[in-house]
Design a protein around this motif. Structure first.
Motif, PDB file in Angstrom:
ATOM      1  N   GLU A  94       0.802  -1.065   0.004  1.00 31.95           N
ATOM      2  CA  GLU A  94       0.154   0.022  -0.367  1.00 31.95           C
ATOM      3  C   GLU A  94       0.823   1.202   0.431  1.00 31.95           C
ATOM      4  O   GLU A  94       1.866   0.812   0.310  1.00 31.95           O
ATOM      5  N   ARG A  95       0.051   2.375  -0.519  1.00 30.72           N
ATOM      6  CA  ARG A  95       0.935   3.501  -0.631  1.00 30.72           C
ATOM      7  C   ARG A  95       1.251   4.307   1.207  1.00 30.72           C
ATOM      8  O   ARG A  95       0.306   3.773   1.763  1.00 30.72           O
ATOM      9  N   THR A  96       2.480   5.134   1.257  1.00 31.50           N
ATOM     10  CA  THR A  96       3.139   5.193   2.772  1.00 31.50           C
ATOM     11  C   THR A  96       3.709   6.480   2.487  1.00 31.50           C
ATOM     12  O   THR A  96       3.462   6.968   0.746  1.00 31.50           O
ATOM     13  N   ARG A  97       4.066   7.457   3.439  1.00 31.44           N
ATOM     14  CA  ARG A  97       4.924   7.904   3.505  1.00 31.44           C
ATOM     15  C   ARG A  97       6.173   8.380   3.076  1.00 31.44           C
ATOM     16  O   ARG A  97       7.138   7.098   2.489  1.00 31.44           O
ATOM     17  N   ALA A  98       6.761   9.252   1.858  1.00 27.30           N
ATOM     18  CA  ALA A  98       7.631   9.465   1.881  1.00 27.30           C
ATOM     19  C   ALA A  98       8.555   9.057   2.096  1.00 27.30           C
ATOM     20  O   ALA A  98       8.916  10.017   3.758  1.00 27.30           O
ATOM     21  N   ALA A  99       9.710   7.210   2.577  1.00 22.70           N
ATOM     22  CA  ALA A  99      10.268   7.059   3.323  1.00 22.70           C
ATOM     23  C   ALA A  99      12.029   6.610   3.036  1.00 22.70           C
ATOM     24  O   ALA A  99      13.363   6.159   3.558  1.00 22.70           O
ATOM     25  N   LEU A 100      12.301   6.564   1.924  1.00 25.32           N
ATOM     26  CA  LEU A 100      13.012   6.288   0.852  1.00 25.32           C
ATOM     27  C   LEU A 100      14.163   6.689  -0.157  1.00 25.32           C
ATOM     28  O   LEU A 100      12.969   6.978  -1.834  1.00 25.32           O
ATOM     29  N   PRO A 101      14.534   7.693   0.613  1.00 29.00           N
ATOM     30  CA  PRO A 101      15.076   8.898  -1.086  1.00 29.00           C
ATOM     31  C   PRO A 101      15.994   7.926  -1.980  1.00 29.00           C
ATOM     32  O   PRO A 101      16.798   8.921  -2.902  1.00 29.00           O
ATOM     33  N   MET A 102      16.271   7.340  -2.139  1.00 24.47           N
ATOM     34  CA  MET A 102      17.568   6.623  -3.336  1.00 24.47           C
ATOM     35  C   MET A 102      16.541   4.807  -3.288  1.00 24.47           C
ATOM     36  O   MET A 102      16.834   3.849  -2.153  1.00 24.47           O
ATOM     37  N   PRO A 103      16.722   4.354  -4.326  1.00 25.52           N
ATOM     38  CA  PRO A 103      16.279   2.590  -5.120  1.00 25.52           C
ATOM     39  C   PRO A 103      17.501   1.494  -4.129  1.00 25.52           C
ATOM     40  O   PRO A 103      18.668   1.908  -3.984  1.00 25.52           O
ATOM     41  N   LYS A 128       4.763  -3.784   8.342  1.00 23.89           N
ATOM     42  CA  LYS A 128       3.447  -3.409   8.877  1.00 23.89           C
ATOM     43  C   LYS A 128       2.521  -2.723   8.141  1.00 23.89           C
ATOM     44  O   LYS A 128       1.494  -2.294   8.035  1.00 23.89           O
ATOM     45  N   LEU A 129       3.105  -2.901   6.362  1.00 21.41           N
ATOM     46  CA  LEU A 129       2.346  -2.725   5.656  1.00 21.41           C
ATOM     47  C   LEU A 129       2.284  -3.451   4.778  1.00 21.41           C
ATOM     48  O   LEU A 129       2.382  -5.021   5.242  1.00 21.41           O
ATOM     49  N   ASN A 130       0.740  -2.964   4.268  1.00 26.40           N
ATOM     50  CA  ASN A 130      -0.123  -4.477   3.258  1.00 26.40           C
ATOM     51  C   ASN A 130       0.076  -4.615   2.156  1.00 26.40           C
ATOM     52  O   ASN A 130       0.811  -3.698   1.640  1.00 26.40           O
ATOM     53  N   VAL A 131       0.102  -5.539   1.886  1.00 25.75           N
ATOM     54  CA  VAL A 131       0.868  -5.682   0.212  1.00 25.75           C
ATOM     55  C   VAL A 131      -0.201  -6.317  -0.510  1.00 25.75           C
ATOM     56  O   VAL A 131      -1.534  -6.609   0.117  1.00 25.75           O
ATOM     57  N   VAL A 132      -0.714  -5.550  -1.587  1.00 27.08           N
ATOM     58  CA  VAL A 132      -1.910  -4.703  -1.763  1.00 27.08           C
ATOM     59  C   VAL A 132      -2.061  -5.444  -3.889  1.00 27.08           C
ATOM     60  O   VAL A 132      -2.713  -5.689  -4.136  1.00 27.08           O
ATOM     61  N   ARG A 133      -0.814  -5.794  -4.391  1.00 24.80           N
ATOM     62  CA  ARG A 133      -1.081  -6.355  -5.638  1.00 24.80           C
ATOM     63  C   ARG A 133       1.095  -7.465  -5.509  1.00 24.80           C
ATOM     64  O   ARG A 133       1.500  -7.095  -4.979  1.00 24.80           O
ATOM     65  N   ALA A 134       0.636  -8.026  -6.041  1.00 23.12           N
ATOM     66  CA  ALA A 134       1.926  -9.177  -6.611  1.00 23.12           C
ATOM     67  C   ALA A 134       1.907  -9.727  -8.299  1.00 23.12           C
ATOM     68  O   ALA A 134       0.596 -10.112  -8.951  1.00 23.12           O
ATOM     69  N   TRP A 135       2.804 -10.458  -8.360  1.00 24.62           N
ATOM     70  CA  TRP A 135       2.925 -10.432 -10.286  1.00 24.62           C
ATOM     71  C   TRP A 135       4.282 -11.339 -10.007  1.00 24.62           C
ATOM     72  O   TRP A 135       4.807 -11.522  -9.306  1.00 24.62           O
ATOM     73  N   SER A 136       3.996 -12.105 -11.047  1.00 28.21           N
ATOM     74  CA  SER A 136       5.550 -12.958 -12.240  1.00 28.21           C
ATOM     75  C   SER A 136       5.333 -12.078 -13.319  1.00 28.21           C
ATOM     76  O   SER A 136       4.351 -11.945 -14.213  1.00 28.21           O
ATOM     77  N   ILE A 171       5.568   0.735  -2.359  1.00 24.93           N
ATOM     78  CA  ILE A 171       6.823   0.301  -1.838  1.00 24.93           C
ATOM     79  C   ILE A 171       7.449  -1.104  -2.669  1.00 24.93           C
ATOM     80  O   ILE A 171       5.968  -2.178  -2.930  1.00 24.93           O
ATOM     81  N   MET A 172       7.601  -1.254  -4.192  1.00 20.49           N
ATOM     82  CA  MET A 172       8.068  -1.952  -4.556  1.00 20.49           C
ATOM     83  C   MET A 172       9.014  -3.687  -3.999  1.00 20.49           C
ATOM     84  O   MET A 172      10.258  -2.542  -3.802  1.00 20.49           O
ATOM     85  N   LEU A 173       8.890  -4.275  -4.355  1.00 22.99           N
ATOM     86  CA  LEU A 173       9.758  -6.083  -3.271  1.00 22.99           C
ATOM     87  C   LEU A 173       9.799  -6.965  -4.303  1.00 22.99           C
ATOM     88  O   LEU A 173       8.756  -7.345  -4.659  1.00 22.99           O
ATOM     89  N   GLY A 174      11.203  -6.698  -4.763  1.00 17.62           N
ATOM     90  CA  GLY A 174      11.133  -8.327  -5.511  1.00 17.62           C
ATOM     91  C   GLY A 174      12.541  -8.502  -6.210  1.00 17.62           C
ATOM     92  O   GLY A 174      12.954  -8.728  -5.345  1.00 17.62           O
ATOM     93  N   ASP A 175      13.128  -8.853  -7.247  1.00 16.33           N
ATOM     94  CA  ASP A 175      14.129 -10.189  -7.599  1.00 16.33           C
ATOM     95  C   ASP A 175      14.830 -10.943  -7.328  1.00 16.33           C
ATOM     96  O   ASP A 175      15.450 -11.854  -6.769  1.00 16.33           O
ATOM     97  N   SER A 176      13.503 -12.260  -7.216  1.00 15.68           N
ATOM     98  CA  SER A 176      14.156 -13.157  -7.042  1.00 15.68           C
ATOM     99  C   SER A 176      14.143 -13.650  -8.824  1.00 15.68           C
ATOM    100  O   SER A 176      14.114 -13.095  -9.794  1.00 15.68           O
ATOM    101  N   VAL A 177      15.373 -15.038  -8.432  1.00 12.86           N
ATOM    102  CA  VAL A 177      15.484 -14.834 -10.522  1.00 12.86           C
ATOM    103  C   VAL A 177      15.360 -17.263  -9.953  1.00 12.86           C
ATOM    104  O   VAL A 177      15.705 -17.773  -9.444  1.00 12.86           O
ATOM    105  N   GLU A 178      14.014 -17.325 -10.946  1.00 10.82           N
ATOM    106  CA  GLU A 178      14.415 -18.416 -10.906  1.00 10.82           C
ATOM    107  C   GLU A 178      13.670 -19.311 -12.590  1.00 10.82           C
ATOM    108  O   GLU A 178      13.127 -18.506 -13.519  1.00 10.82           O
ATOM    109  N   GLU A 179      14.683 -20.315 -12.795  1.00 16.67           N
ATOM    110  CA  GLU A 179      14.314 -21.226 -14.026  1.00 16.67           C
ATOM    111  C   GLU A 179      14.138 -22.251 -14.296  1.00 16.67           C
ATOM    112  O   GLU A 179      13.588 -23.710 -13.507  1.00 16.67           O
ATOM    113  N   VAL A 180      12.378 -21.789 -14.217  1.00 15.30           N
ATOM    114  CA  VAL A 180      11.627 -22.720 -14.329  1.00 15.30           C
ATOM    115  C   VAL A 180      10.858 -22.397 -15.882  1.00 15.30           C
ATOM    116  O   VAL A 180       9.220 -22.966 -16.002  1.00 15.30           O
ATOM    117  N   GLY A 181      10.984 -23.024 -16.928  1.00 14.53           N
ATOM    118  CA  GLY A 181      10.535 -22.759 -18.112  1.00 14.53           C
ATOM    119  C   GLY A 181       9.524 -20.658 -18.596  1.00 14.53           C
ATOM    120  O   GLY A 181       9.537 -20.071 -17.408  1.00 14.53           O
TER     121      GLY A 181
END
Length: 367
Positions: free
Chosen positions: A240-249, A297-305, A261-271
């Motif tokens: 979910e959206r939150t206050r400006a908290a990360l001045p750089m990625p 403490k934030l809610n995750v509102v979306r996920a994709w691959s 907040i976007m979270l990611g970077d998994s590396v999977e060899e699954v075709g």
């Protein structure tokens, strides 16, 4: 049916193809951009959005330099597109951090970046290894699990969806012809004469640029080219959206212009499996919460691959056909980072009719 004739056709309407098509049109060529539509895997719409330099090019200084050149051209690209479209891409390039959660990770990171600095030679490569105190000064809110970080000043982030939209808008505003939902039903090739039969009619051009991502693997042989690419899955979580908290990625965590907040970077060899999986999502969330406890403490509102376009060694492939002059291929997993290079450096080469010798190490001949 009479063929529609162009100076160039670009097959693939994602970030790679759109940037090249935009660049070709800026060079004055008549250009058709062929987009398969939502039937494609659409890596461009699953992109994390980093303009990232600091970890790319280990053992391959030519890739490090290509990435740096693109990052250095990004502000100009964003300005050009904003003037054309009136839309901000949300570009910020304050530098970036790679967070380390153990002394082993710190040691490996320092060794990696020092090797990249040596390999850069006179071109130079600036980086700093930060202890936990220095990292917290740059990124308040880091958790006690973070023992340090690496920093390079070249990095940043952008909205990948705004970039894709702006490239399409900018391309058509320049007079480019965008053809969506294209299905290719026939291919005829000769030197500097390429003809595609499609559901939208016949397209003919003197130049053909293959930028269809994973689709290049089957398209390439028709044009005297090779594109040994495979899918590699990555998963992304968005809070979910939150206050400006990360001045750089960071490498795996960034805050969008809208506040999520976007979270990611998994590396999977699954075709070609594009499902999300709970164990991987849990690991992504766990590491993010170790880095920034407040994220937990934030809610995750979306996920994709999404599926990255990976070559055998992970580096881009750029080639021109020796048997069918006028045919080119562009394959990479860094469509955002390299967008400026594709639009401002690669496209002019294709317009001139020959790739610069600097790109020779990127040829599929290396395999």
């Amino acid at each position: 049916m009479t063929a529609r004739r162009f100076d160039a056709m670009v097959i693939g309407g994602g970030l790679v193809g759109s940037a090249i098509a935009w660049g070709l049109r800026r060079e004055g060529l008549s250009v058709a951009l062929l987009d398969e539509g939502d039937a494609a895997y659409r890596a461009s719409r699953g992109n994390f959005g980093l303009v990232w330099v600091q970890s790319k090019g280990l053992g391959a200084p030519w890739y490090q330099r290509w990435t740096r050149q693109s990052a250095e051209s990004w502000a100009e690209l964003a300005d050009d597109l904003a003037k054309q479209t009136g839309q901000s891409l949300g570009l910020a390039q304050p530098g970036g951090l790679h967070l380390c959660l153990s002394d082993r990770e710190m040691k490996e990171r320092a060794e990696r970046l020092e090797q990249m600095k040596r390999e850069a030679g006179n071109y130079g490569f600036e980086y700093r290894m930060l202890d936990a105190r220095e990292a917290r000064e740059m990124l308040p809110g880091l958790g006690p699990a973070v023992v340090g970080a690496s920093f390079t000043p070249y990095d940043g982030h952008v909205s990948p969806l705004a970039l894709l939209r702006s490239l399409h808008h900018g391309f058509t505003a320049l007079g480019g012809v965008y053809l969506p939902n294209v299905k290719i039903t026939g291919i005829a090739t000769a030197p500097r004469n390429f003809l595609l039969e499609t559901n939208l009619g016949t397209i003919q051009a003197e130049r053909a640029v293959l930028a269809a991502g994973l689709g290049n693997a089957t398209l390439a042989s028709h044009f005297g080219l090779k594109a040994p690419v495979r899918p590699q899955r990555g998963q992304v979580l968005v809070t979910e959206r939150t206050r400006a908290a990360l001045p750089m990625p960071t490498t795996t965590i960034r805050q969008t212009g809208e506040g999520s907040i976007m979270l990611g970077d998994s590396v999977e060899e699954v075709g070609f499996d594009t499902r999300q999986t709970q164990p991987v999502m849990a690991e992504i969330a766990h590491r993010a919460a170790l880095c920034f406890p407040w994220i937990g403490k934030l809610n995750v509102v979306r996920a994709w691959s999404a599926l990255r376009v990976m070559s055998p060694d992970g580096l881009p492939i750029y080639d021109q056909s020796e048997t069918l002059p006028g045919a080119y291929t562009a394959n990479c997993h860094s469509g955002v980072t390299l967008a400026a290079a594709h639009g401002k450096l690669l496209a002019p080469m294709i317009a001139r009719g020959e790739l610069d010798p600097f790109l020779a190490p990127f040829s599929a001949k290396r395999f």
